[in-house]
Every structure is written in C-alpha cells, then in structure tokens.
Scaffold this motif. Sequence first.
Motif, PDB file in Angstrom:
ATOM      1  N   GLY A  98       0.786  -1.024  -0.263  1.00 63.94           N
ATOM      2  CA  GLY A  98      -0.307  -0.291  -0.084  1.00 63.94           C
ATOM      3  C   GLY A  98       0.783   1.265  -0.214  1.00 63.94           C
ATOM      4  O   GLY A  98       0.618   1.959  -0.155  1.00 63.94           O
ATOM      5  N   LYS A  99       2.111   0.742  -0.123  1.00 64.40           N
ATOM      6  CA  LYS A  99       3.452   2.297   0.435  1.00 64.40           C
ATOM      7  C   LYS A  99       3.701   2.785  -1.294  1.00 64.40           C
ATOM      8  O   LYS A  99       3.511   2.279  -2.064  1.00 64.40           O
ATOM      9  N   THR A 100       3.704   4.159  -1.703  1.00 65.61           N
ATOM     10  CA  THR A 100       4.281   4.021  -3.261  1.00 65.61           C
ATOM     11  C   THR A 100       5.934   3.816  -2.878  1.00 65.61           C
ATOM     12  O   THR A 100       7.169   4.101  -2.218  1.00 65.61           O
ATOM     13  N   VAL A 101       6.548   3.864  -4.589  1.00 61.59           N
ATOM     14  CA  VAL A 101       7.673   3.535  -4.448  1.00 61.59           C
ATOM     15  C   VAL A 101       7.865   4.334  -3.789  1.00 61.59           C
ATOM     16  O   VAL A 101       9.372   4.438  -3.229  1.00 61.59           O
ATOM     17  N   ALA A 144      16.260  -3.686  -6.493  1.00 58.62           N
ATOM     18  CA  ALA A 144      16.940  -4.069  -8.073  1.00 58.62           C
ATOM     19  C   ALA A 144      15.402  -4.115  -8.950  1.00 58.62           C
ATOM     20  O   ALA A 144      15.758  -4.377  -9.807  1.00 58.62           O
ATOM     21  N   ALA A 145      14.440  -4.620  -7.341  1.00 63.22           N
ATOM     22  CA  ALA A 145      13.443  -5.543  -8.359  1.00 63.22           C
ATOM     23  C   ALA A 145      12.673  -4.002  -8.814  1.00 63.22           C
ATOM     24  O   ALA A 145      11.920  -3.906 -10.561  1.00 63.22           O
ATOM     25  N   ILE A 146      12.413  -2.529  -7.914  1.00 58.30           N
ATOM     26  CA  ILE A 146      11.713  -1.459  -8.906  1.00 58.30           C
ATOM     27  C   ILE A 146      12.029  -1.372  -9.665  1.00 58.30           C
ATOM     28  O   ILE A 146      11.703  -0.496 -10.229  1.00 58.30           O
ATOM     29  N   ASN A 147      13.567  -0.867  -9.834  1.00 55.82           N
ATOM     30  CA  ASN A 147      14.598  -0.557 -11.313  1.00 55.82           C
ATOM     31  C   ASN A 147      14.547  -1.696 -11.966  1.00 55.82           C
ATOM     32  O   ASN A 147      15.206  -1.543 -13.020  1.00 55.82           O
ATOM     33  N   ASP A 148      14.061  -2.814 -12.324  1.00 53.88           N
ATOM     34  CA  ASP A 148      14.185  -3.650 -13.110  1.00 53.88           C
ATOM     35  C   ASP A 148      15.456  -4.221 -13.447  1.00 53.88           C
ATOM     36  O   ASP A 148      16.316  -4.816 -14.356  1.00 53.88           O
TER      37      ASP A 148
END
Lengths: 406, 151
Positions: free
Chosen positions: B81-84, B139-143
């Motif tokens: 539920g949090k934003t990036v 790493a996941a957020i930045n793919d």
Amino acid sequence: MMLNVENIRSQFPILQQQIYNKPLVYLDNAATTQKPQSVIDALCGYYTHDNANVHRGVHMLSERATAAYESARDKIRALINAASTREIVFTRGATEAINLVASSWGETNIGAGDEVLISEMEHHSDIVPWQMLCERNGAKLVVAPINDAGELMFDAFEAKLSERTRLVGMVHLSNALGTINPVSDIIAKAHAVGAKVLLDGAQAVAHLNIDVQALDCDFYVTSAHKMYGPTGIGVLYAKEALLESMPPYQGGGDMISMVTFEKTQYNDLPYKFEAGTPNIAGAIGFGAAVDWLCETGVELIAAHEQRLLVYATEEALKFEGLTLIGTAENKATVLSFTIDGVHPHDLGTILDREGVAIRAGHHCAMPVMQHFGLPATARASFAAYNTETEIDVLFAALKKAQEIFA
Amino acid sequence: MFDLRDLYQQVIVDHNKSPRNFGKLDDCNHQADGYNPLCGDKLHIYLRINDAGTIEDVSFEGDGCAISVASASLMTDALKGKTVQESQIMFEQFQHMATSDLSESPDEKKLGKLAVLAGVREFPSRIKCATLCWHTLQAAINDAASPAKTE
C-alpha cells in the motif's frame, strides 16, 4: 603416550582470552589454526634481529636471513619427505601453488580434448584454476562424484579415468567433510593411465603424516596457516623432473641467473618459481611451525584429534535435530552439521556469544553443499589444543540456540 | 552488553518460522534476485506496482538465516500500500537504523515493526543479512538485470 594438552594450550597466547566474558573455545581450525609462541617469536625475531633481503647481500643480516629462509625450506622438505629442496617452492599458499601448476604445467601439457579429473568434494581452489585452464585451452573438467557419506565413489572415479586424463586434482583431507581420500590408490590408478596427480594437502599436513615419495605423487600443495604457521605462505612440492620441464610462473628478480634485453636465463630450481622478494618472515615462521609440529608429534596430535572427533560425533548423534554432514569411514578433525530449524549463520552468531568460534557457510566448497542440497553447514574443526570440555561447551551452546528458536 | 535476545527477538523468531508474503506473486510486474555471497543467502522479490506508483502487492521467496528471512517478511508487510517514493524513504530509514550508533534509539514512530531489527547493529557481520531484502527491493523496482548484492 598422550598429548599433554594443558602444556600445549599454554603455548598459545591467543587462547588465554575471554570472549563476551566466556573462555574462548576456538573450533574454527580448518579455516586457520592459532599460532604457538615459538612461531610468533620466529616472526618477531626475524624482524627484530635478522631482517634483510635473501640471496643478495654479502652482509651479515642478509646471510642470516638467507640461512633462516633456506633452513625453513629444508624443514618442510623433511616433513613431507621430499628428496630435495629443489622440489620445494614457496608460494603464497596452497591456492597459489595450484594456480602455479595450472598455469605453468597446465598451459604446456593440457590442450584441446584433454581432461582434468577432480572430485565433487574439492575446495574452490582446486576447482577454479582448472576450470580457467580448461576454458582457455579447450580442455574438459571432469568431476568424480561423492556418495552421501561424503566419500569419493572410487569405481566412478576409476571409470572417469582415461588416456585423455592429463591430471587428477584431489583433496587429501576434505575441509568441508573431514573425509580422508585413498590417495595412494588414486595415484596408482591415475599413473596407470599416464595422468599426473596433484594433491591438495591444505588440511592434511597438520593431521596426517605425509611422505610424498612413498605416495609417488607428482604435485603436493599446502598452506602454513592451517598447520600453526603464519598466513600468506605455503608450498608447492613437485617432482624435480616436472619442475625442470615447466616454464616459469612469474618473471622478476631472483628467478633469473642472467638478464639481457635479448634473452633471460632462468635460475635453478626452486628459485625459477620464486620471482620477487619472497615472504621471508612467513617462510621462517613456517619453518618454526614445522619444528613445533615435529616436536609435538603429528601422530600424537592426530590421535588426540581423533579422540575429540569420536567424542564429538557421539555427542552429535545423541543431539536431537542435528544432522551430520560427512560421515566417511575414514575421516579426521571436522564435524560438519546442520540443526533443524536453525540456520548455520544464526548458530554461528549464537555460539559466538558463548565464546565458541565455529565456521558457518559453504566452506569454499559450494559443490559439496549442492550435493547435500544445503545452502550452508555449521562446522567445528579440531586442533591439538582443543579439549573434551570445549566440546561440551559447544553442545551446550547448540542447545541454547535451539531454545532461542523453539 | 547486548543480549542475544536483542537480535533474536520473539518477533524475528516468529517471522522466520512463518514468514509472511512468502511465495510467488503470479501477477507481478517487477522482480529481482538478491544474493549474499558471503552467506549464500538467496532472495527473490516479486512486486506489483500500479500506474499511480503504489506497491499493490509484494512477496518473496528464498533461503537464508533467520535475520534475512524475518527482515524480508517484515519488509513485505510494511511495503504493502506504500508508494515507491515512500519505500525509498523507508529504505533510507532502515539502513540508517541498521548502521547507526548504538547510543541512538531507533525511531519506532517512523520504522514501526521494522525497529525490531535494530539489534543487528551490535552484530556487524549480520547487518547485511537484514539489508539484503532492501537491496533486492531496489533491484526489483529498477528491473535490474543482475542480482542485488549487499556488497
């Protein structure tokens, strides 16, 4: 005759300390052993009284340093019963010794279509140099499997030997499992197909009597720091004829006899393989460690460690939730295990707070972990100065870890 | 002196035993591997981030010590539920807590349940176990193409 452990402990100043107000119980000897006062004194004495470069000066200090350095070489020769000091090359450790063989002997003798045969229980240092060589030269790295007790499957090993096998690389005493390999049989079988044999003795020399001539092995490597000596120094033993045939590993000072810009004439053995100013203090400390081992008695130490291993194994078998990893019939000094519900790294941290130092991890033998389907194990490994009381402290600490995770 | 229980608080032991948000997230749109070469700890983080930049769902899989598993479990709980953007602030706060001086008490208002991991400060070799999941999240957020490492 039994080892006088109290007397031995008194020779290791580092053991006389407390960790978190508890007596230090050092059970990480397969990673590195502690050093007796005599080795510390040798290092300190060299820098205090004799420091000079070797094989060069005509002054007193250089003569003393050279004599001490060369006498260390002879002590190591005698310990492993090599025929000549020409066969004893100082290196940074077992790892560099294997890299030396892979680069120098390997580059000239292993080519496309050839095979290097190693075992599944090798340390990374006896895997990666061969892998790198095979990638460079188009050779094939072949792996002989182990069984679930952590023993080499000898029939499978034999089946993988062929006229394509140029070299067999084998650990003498496994650091991750404690397995002692049947090295005489391995060497005989390898020689029968014309392969050379390199034994990785990093763990073995402090625990077993080594006779390279009786073994008839071609290359034997070890590190001083796993046998009560300093870090950063080790040795390559190789048969003289092999060393004669091998090109130098590194170029530089000391490995030459004559240099012009047109051509360099290399020095005699073993200096051809010792480019640059060596680790003089380390070699002298190594020699002092060999003296200590011989004076204390490798056989007495081995018998003492075997008693500790038997006792620790009995305790381990009684310990609910503990699984031993490595149950070879012929093993020494290493107790590798897992505990249900407690990751080895958590065990390592909890034991540390009890003053107990063990290793938790893959022991630089990831393929062994892959064989057993584990990310890591906990490992206690024994040396001359360990006691049954310390093993009791280990198991009490393991109990505490179980309680935390209950 | 710190007690072992400061590191292995009951919350951590519980999250290790029954990690929350454990398993594959089928409709994820970001994921990454994390690896701690020192320990062999391995993590995989799955994220579903919507167009508004909110983390709708997050899960993890992996194999590691109690600290790394509990940290990943607590992190995934805290991220939902949090934003990036908020996750970046949380990452900074968490890293600060894990490496701050012992005299500084963790800001429980900001950190919430994550504050139970403050005990790692006393165990330098274990800080990376606690932060691996956060590096993997990045790493996941930045793919990221290669696995996240704590080094």
